[in-house]
Design an enzyme around this catalytic site. Structure first.
Site, PDB file in Angstrom:
ATOM      1  N   LEU A 232     -11.575  28.655 -92.405  1.00 33.01           N
ATOM      2  CA  LEU A 232     -11.385  27.283 -92.873  1.00 33.01           C
ATOM      3  C   LEU A 232     -12.424  26.362 -92.228  1.00 33.01           C
ATOM      4  CD1 LEU A 232      -9.696  25.124 -94.390  1.00 33.01           C
ATOM      5  CD2 LEU A 232      -8.309  24.893 -92.313  1.00 33.01           C
TER       6      LEU A 232
ATOM      7  N   PRO B 100     -19.074  24.338 -89.749  1.00 30.32           N
ATOM      8  CA  PRO B 100     -19.856  23.890 -88.599  1.00 30.32           C
ATOM      9  C   PRO B 100     -19.890  22.359 -88.434  1.00 30.32           C
ATOM     10  CG  PRO B 100     -21.090  25.514 -89.874  1.00 30.32           C
ATOM     11  CD  PRO B 100     -19.842  25.228 -90.632  1.00 30.32           C
TER      12      PRO B 100
ATOM     13  N   THR C 241     -11.913  33.498 -85.667  1.00 26.54           N
ATOM     14  CA  THR C 241     -11.331  34.596 -84.883  1.00 26.54           C
ATOM     15  C   THR C 241     -11.338  35.882 -85.705  1.00 26.54           C
ATOM     16  OG1 THR C 241      -9.911  32.996 -83.788  1.00 26.54           O
ATOM     17  CG2 THR C 241      -9.263  35.311 -83.592  1.00 26.54           C
TER      18      THR C 241
ATOM     19  N   CYS D  20      -0.603  27.759 -93.983  1.00 30.53           N
ATOM     20  CA  CYS D  20      -0.826  28.910 -93.093  1.00 30.53           C
ATOM     21  C   CYS D  20      -0.878  28.422 -91.652  1.00 30.53           C
ATOM     22  CB  CYS D  20      -2.143  29.606 -93.407  1.00 30.53           C
ATOM     23  SG  CYS D  20      -2.283  30.160 -95.107  1.00 30.53           S
ATOM     24  N   LEU D  21      -1.575  27.312 -91.450  1.00 31.45           N
ATOM     25  CA  LEU D  21      -1.715  26.787 -90.088  1.00 31.45           C
ATOM     26  C   LEU D  21      -0.358  26.410 -89.510  1.00 31.45           C
ATOM     27  CD1 LEU D  21      -4.965  24.652 -90.511  1.00 31.45           C
ATOM     28  CD2 LEU D  21      -4.721  26.839 -89.333  1.00 31.45           C
TER      29      LEU D  21
ATOM     30  N   ARG E  21       0.632  27.745 -85.981  1.00 34.37           N
ATOM     31  CA  ARG E  21       0.847  26.747 -84.917  1.00 34.37           C
ATOM     32  C   ARG E  21       2.246  26.847 -84.343  1.00 34.37           C
ATOM     33  NH1 ARG E  21      -1.554  21.830 -88.528  1.00 34.37           N
ATOM     34  NH2 ARG E  21      -3.755  22.206 -88.035  1.00 34.37           N
TER      35      ARG E  21
ATOM     36  N   GLN F   6       6.643  19.978 -48.993  1.00 34.19           N
ATOM     37  CA  GLN F   6       7.220  19.214 -50.097  1.00 34.19           C
ATOM     38  C   GLN F   6       6.285  19.106 -51.290  1.00 34.19           C
ATOM     39  OE1 GLN F   6       8.814  15.496 -48.666  1.00 34.19           O
ATOM     40  NE2 GLN F   6      10.648  16.524 -47.921  1.00 34.19           N
TER      41      GLN F   6
ATOM     42  N   GLY G 273      -9.195  29.018 -53.114  1.00 33.77           N
ATOM     43  CA  GLY G 273     -10.363  29.797 -53.516  1.00 33.77           C
ATOM     44  C   GLY G 273      -9.978  31.031 -54.317  1.00 33.77           C
TER      45      GLY G 273
ATOM     46  N   GLU H   1      -6.518  25.290 -84.357  1.00 37.17           N
ATOM     47  CA  GLU H   1      -5.271  25.015 -85.093  1.00 37.17           C
ATOM     48  C   GLU H   1      -4.907  23.538 -84.990  1.00 37.17           C
ATOM     49  OE1 GLU H   1      -3.091  27.346 -86.532  1.00 37.17           O
ATOM     50  OE2 GLU H   1      -4.157  29.174 -86.022  1.00 37.17           O
TER      51      GLU H   1
HETATM   52  C1  LIG Z   1     -11.858  30.294 -79.953  1.00 39.78           C
HETATM   53  C2  LIG Z   1     -11.677  29.614 -81.264  1.00 39.78           C
HETATM   54  C3  LIG Z   1     -11.166  30.307 -82.346  1.00 39.78           C
HETATM   55  C4  LIG Z   1     -11.021  29.695 -83.590  1.00 39.78           C
HETATM   56  N1  LIG Z   1     -10.562  30.420 -84.660  1.00 39.78           N
HETATM   57  C5  LIG Z   1     -10.560  29.855 -85.900  1.00 39.78           C
HETATM   58  C6  LIG Z   1     -10.215  30.609 -87.064  1.00 39.78           C
HETATM   59  O1  LIG Z   1      -9.851  31.795 -86.956  1.00 39.78           O
HETATM   60  N2  LIG Z   1     -10.303  30.035 -88.279  1.00 39.78           N
HETATM   61  C7  LIG Z   1     -10.691  28.742 -88.450  1.00 39.78           C
HETATM   62  O2  LIG Z   1     -10.772  28.270 -89.572  1.00 39.78           O
HETATM   63  N3  LIG Z   1     -11.022  27.976 -87.352  1.00 39.78           N
HETATM   64  C8  LIG Z   1     -10.957  28.512 -86.102  1.00 39.78           C
HETATM   65  N4  LIG Z   1     -11.319  27.747 -84.998  1.00 39.78           N
HETATM   66  C9  LIG Z   1     -11.835  26.401 -85.230  1.00 39.78           C
HETATM   67  C10 LIG Z   1     -10.908  25.284 -84.768  1.00 39.78           C
HETATM   68  O3  LIG Z   1      -9.809  25.177 -85.602  1.00 39.78           O
HETATM   69  C11 LIG Z   1     -11.753  24.000 -84.711  1.00 39.78           C
HETATM   70  O4  LIG Z   1     -12.613  24.148 -83.614  1.00 39.78           O
HETATM   71  C12 LIG Z   1     -10.913  22.766 -84.567  1.00 39.78           C
HETATM   72  O5  LIG Z   1     -10.194  22.495 -85.737  1.00 39.78           O
HETATM   73  C13 LIG Z   1     -11.781  21.539 -84.223  1.00 39.78           C
HETATM   74  O6  LIG Z   1     -12.876  21.437 -85.076  1.00 39.78           O
HETATM   75  P1  LIG Z   1     -14.322  21.228 -84.473  1.00 39.78           P
HETATM   76  O7  LIG Z   1     -14.562  22.279 -83.482  1.00 39.78           O
HETATM   77  O8  LIG Z   1     -15.267  21.134 -85.588  1.00 39.78           O
HETATM   78  O9  LIG Z   1     -14.229  19.844 -83.700  1.00 39.78           O
HETATM   79  P2  LIG Z   1     -14.358  18.394 -84.355  1.00 39.78           P
HETATM   80  O10 LIG Z   1     -13.517  18.310 -85.543  1.00 39.78           O
HETATM   81  O11 LIG Z   1     -15.788  18.067 -84.482  1.00 39.78           O
HETATM   82  O12 LIG Z   1     -13.703  17.504 -83.226  1.00 39.78           O
HETATM   83  C14 LIG Z   1     -14.427  17.055 -82.074  1.00 39.78           C
HETATM   84  C15 LIG Z   1     -13.546  16.099 -81.258  1.00 39.78           C
HETATM   85  O13 LIG Z   1     -13.245  14.953 -82.036  1.00 39.78           O
HETATM   86  C16 LIG Z   1     -11.868  14.688 -82.038  1.00 39.78           C
HETATM   87  N5  LIG Z   1     -11.509  14.019 -83.294  1.00 39.78           N
HETATM   88  C17 LIG Z   1     -11.561  14.549 -84.541  1.00 39.78           C
HETATM   89  N6  LIG Z   1     -11.181  13.630 -85.438  1.00 39.78           N
HETATM   90  C18 LIG Z   1     -10.877  12.510 -84.757  1.00 39.78           C
HETATM   91  C19 LIG Z   1     -10.430  11.196 -85.136  1.00 39.78           C
HETATM   92  N7  LIG Z   1     -10.210  10.885 -86.416  1.00 39.78           N
HETATM   93  N8  LIG Z   1     -10.216  10.290 -84.166  1.00 39.78           N
HETATM   94  C20 LIG Z   1     -10.445  10.611 -82.871  1.00 39.78           C
HETATM   95  N9  LIG Z   1     -10.863  11.814 -82.454  1.00 39.78           N
HETATM   96  C21 LIG Z   1     -11.080  12.751 -83.398  1.00 39.78           C
HETATM   97  C22 LIG Z   1     -11.259  16.039 -81.898  1.00 39.78           C
HETATM   98  O14 LIG Z   1      -9.934  15.935 -81.399  1.00 39.78           O
HETATM   99  C23 LIG Z   1     -12.200  16.689 -80.891  1.00 39.78           C
HETATM  100  O15 LIG Z   1     -11.863  16.294 -79.594  1.00 39.78           O
HETATM  101  C24 LIG Z   1     -11.403  28.334 -83.744  1.00 39.78           C
HETATM  102  C25 LIG Z   1     -11.889  27.637 -82.635  1.00 39.78           C
HETATM  103  C26 LIG Z   1     -12.030  28.248 -81.415  1.00 39.78           C
HETATM  104  C27 LIG Z   1     -12.555  27.479 -80.264  1.00 39.78           C
END
Ligand SMILES: Cc1cc2nc3c(=O)[nH]c(=O)nc-3n(C[C@H](O)[C@H](O)[C@H](O)COP(=O)(O)OP(=O)(O)OC[C@H]3O[C@@H](n4cnc5c(N)ncnc54)[C@H](O)[C@@H]3O)c2cc1C
Lengths: 249, 387
Positions: free
Chosen positions: B135, B138, B168, B242-243, B247, B283, B344, B367
């Site tokens: 889903l 980049p 994944t 699905c998510l 989740r 404590q 450490g 997710e």
């Molecule tokens: C190890 C790993 C496995 C994964 N596996 C899968 C998979 O199997 N299939 C799949 O489809 N995806 C997968 N993902 C992708 C994952 O779902 C995305 O990384 C995630 O949804 C965030 O998208 P992004 O990385 O493009 O970050 P971005 O969407 O670019 O977000 C960057 C930052 O901006 C913040 N942000 C976004 N929108 C807003 C807003 N409106 N206001 C304020 N802040 C905002 C976000 O919270 C984040 O902190 C995986 C990711 C990782 C790291």
């Protein structure tokens, strides 16, 4: 061949048992209970015998509280065909258990009773032997390997001097040692299937098995706390300390 | 008064049915015996233990909530317990099972044709075929409506172009569930390994989820037959549903990770003598342990309640958002503080907290990021969309 596998509900082997305040027993309330590990080994062996086509049916039987249904369900999920719970609130002593098992065996007509050598709660190691005696049939205890041939079973036993292999005519009682096998993991679909396997619940009173208590429990005490060791400077000092403690003379 | 179980102060266990307890015990034993002895090394080596896949399958952990097609048909609480126990081992292994079950087998089951189900579900349950879920793209995962991967109809076939990121299982998958924009909105396609123009290289140099494979997916004029389109869903609700499944499981996973950290810490702080007494007699140490326990207990109550609502068929996706946010933040806080209390020693994989802490950096992002889930709750409360 039909196999009867007795299953005892005991405190899980990973749990450190705690003695009740008044020393009358150990705490079981809210404590994780499981199948006695030796019984699990017996059940695993029974399943393997059945899988090899040498047995048709495995019946698991437990004597105990209504909660023991859970251990029987686990036995059914592992591969027992059906289960019987002989329900009682009282703790059963070995002789009583042996009499009850004898009665169930008679009703079911099983040729083999495959059971744990002992239960990890009271560590009595008596029920299997007593059952064989009451039944008037041979026994193979502490078994670490088991095969069948022409109405006889061959059991390798772990004895002090090493391994002993004996041949025993069926019907018979076999008790299991730790190294007989490694029990399988229960599979998720089998957990669901176990719900539909028959679990027959009976009251102990209805069985008509008399067995006045022969043992009276005095008190329970936790084992003494282990003290940490310490380092000695020389061999002489080590020998002196061992002598002081009566380990060496 | 008997002592409470430090991992379960509110005796959640007694709320579980016999079957649910059996599920927890079996998977727990599996993790103790097969995962914990090796996981530190796997993580350090960046190695996903593929050899465990047949064992997951044998246990019935793949697609365990589905009925039929060689699946176990467990309820949602049981699925949650599987996730909790696996993540007590490692988030990477839980991720594998989440993706295979909730993100791949679930959409085929819910939105696939009968032929697709027959073809894929039994071998996926047996672990012979691996799936991945594409889903995220980049240019921005949080905003899937801005999808740039396209599928265009050409005769009886579809032609897919675009890229997916952070996927994944991507490089080991036999089938990718790929969500692409069509003239009719977002639709799902089963893109098979080896199809011309489809490539799935692994993403290296990760500092998180190291015992899991993460990949990019590239589609260069990949021709996919109409028979590989998921016929029963259109629009983003397909992937989003699905998510929700995955989740939900992740909320339980966080509990497992946090429990693993607290468990290790209780032993360590009792043995560690500083200033003439064990750390547990100070404590601030007790306050920190107590706080972890409070947080874990809250998380357990949320997930159990969520599972019961889900089994009753009354689950609202926003409820899952609240628990995903809470429980993963909780797990991260516990893991980081546990790491600190180990001093450490806490920086090596000999102890689990730093591994969990690093893994949870992925779990809090994937997710739906924490922020996205907070904004979902915000929208629920105000009716205003502030993404
Ligand atoms: C190890 C790993 C496995 C994964 N596996 C899968 C998979 O199997 N299939 C799949 O489809 N995806 C997968 N993902 C992708 C994952 O779902 C995305 O990384 C995630 O949804 C965030 O998208 P992004 O990385 O493009 O970050 P971005 O969407 O670019 O977000 C960057 C930052 O901006 C913040 N942000 C976004 N929108 C807003 C807003 N409106 N206001 C304020 N802040 C905002 C976000 O919270 C984040 O902190 C995986 C990711 C990782 C790291």
């Amino acid at each position: 061949m039909k196999i009867l596998v007795p299953i005892k509900r005991t405190i899980d082997y990973n749990i450190k048992a705690k003695v009740t305040r008044d020393g009358s027993g150990v705490v079981t309330d809210g404590v994780k209970m499981s199948i006695n590990p030796f019984d699990e080994i017996a059940l695993e062996e029974a399943i393997r015998i059945k899988e090899r086509g040498e047995a048709e049916e495995i019946i698991a039987v437990s004597i105990g509280v209504s909660g023991a249904q859970q251990q029987l369900r686990t036995a059914l999920a592992m591969g027992a065909d059906r289960a019987i719970l002989v329900e009682t609130e009282e703790a059963t002593q070995p002789l009583h258990a042996a009499r009850i098992l004898l009665k169930i065996r008679e009703e079911e007509g099983t040729d083999l009773v495959l059971m744990g050598k002992q239960a990890i709660d009271d560590d009595a190691n008596q029920t299997g032997q007593m059952l064989a005696a009451l039944w008037g049939r041979p026994q193979a205890t502490f078994t670490s390997k088991l095969t069948f041939e022409d109405g006889w079973l061959k059991a390798t036993r772990e004895v002090d001097a090493g391994l002993e292999t004996i041949a025993v005519e069926l019907p018979a009682v076999v008790t299991t040692d730790l190294r007989l096998n490694e029990p399988r993991f229960v599979k998720m679909p089998d957990i669901m299937k176990a719900k539909r396997k028959p679990l027959d619940q009976r009251k102990l009173e209805e069985l008509g098995v008399e067995a006045p208590a022969k043992l009276e429990v005095g008190t329970h005490e936790p084992p003494p706390e282990r003290k940490g060791g310490h380092k000695v400077e020389s061999v002489d000092e080590l020998v002196a300390e061992l002598k002081e403690r009566g380990v060496l003379s | 008064m008997q002592a409470l179980n430090p991992m379960d102060l509110y005796d959640i266990r007694s709320e579980l049915s016999d079957e649910e307890q059996m599920v927890q015990d079996t998977v727990g034993r599996f993790v103790d015996e097969k995962v914990l002895p090796n996981i530190g090394e796997w993580f350090e080596d960046g190695y996903f233990p593929r050899e465990l896949i047949p064992e997951f399958a044998e246990l019935g952990l793949l697609g365990s909530s589905l009925e039929g097609y060689d699946c176990a048909g467990l309820n949602s609480v049981s699925y949650g317990l599987i996730c909790q126990e696996l993540e007590r081992g490692d988030s990477g292994l839980r991720s594998f099972v989440s993706v295979q079950s909730s993100l791949c087998m679930f959409p085929i089951y819910a939105y696939g044709s009968e032929e697709q189900k027959e073809k894929w579900l039994p071998p996926m349950a047996r672990g012979e075929k691996i799936g991945c879920f594409g889903l995220t793209e980049p240019h921005g995962g949080s905003d899937p409506s801005n999808m740039k991967t396209t599928a265009k109809k050409k005769g009886d076939d579809w032609v897919i172009n675009g890229a997916k990121m952070w996927i994944t299982n991507g490089s080991i998958a036999d089938v990718a569930i790929v969500w692409a924009m069509t003239e009719d909105g977002v639709q799902g396609f089963l893109v098979e390994k080896g199809m011309k123009g489809f490539d799935a290289p692994e993403i290296k140099h990760k500092m998180s989820l190291r015992a899991s494979i993460t990949s990019s997916l590239y589609f260069d004029n990949v021709v996919v037959p109409e028979a590989n389109r998921l016929p029963k869903v259109k629009g983003l609700k397909g992937p989003l549903s699905c998510l929700t499944q995955a989740r939900y499981g992740i909320t339980w996973g966080g509990i497992g990770a946090a429990q693993a950290c607290l468990r290790e810490l209780l032993d360590y702080t009792a043995d560690r003598k500083l200033f003439g007494r064990p750390l547990t007699q100070t404590q601030t140490t007790q306050l920190r342990l107590a706080e972890m326990s409070r947080q874990i207990t809250l998380g357990q109550l949320m997930s159990l309640r969520l599972g019961r609502i889900k089994d009753a068929g009354k689950l609202h996706p926003s409820q899952v958002s609240l628990a995903k946010w809470n429980n993963i933040r909780m797990a991260m806080d516990v893991a980081r503080d546990a790491r600190d209390l180990l001093g450490g020693a806490g920086i090596t994989v000999e102890h689990c907290p730093i591994r969990h802490m690093l893994n949870l950096e992925s779990v809090i992002t994937y997710e739906g990021t924490e922020t996205v889930h907070q904004l979902i709750i915000g929208r629920e409360l105000t009716g205003e969309m502030a993404f």
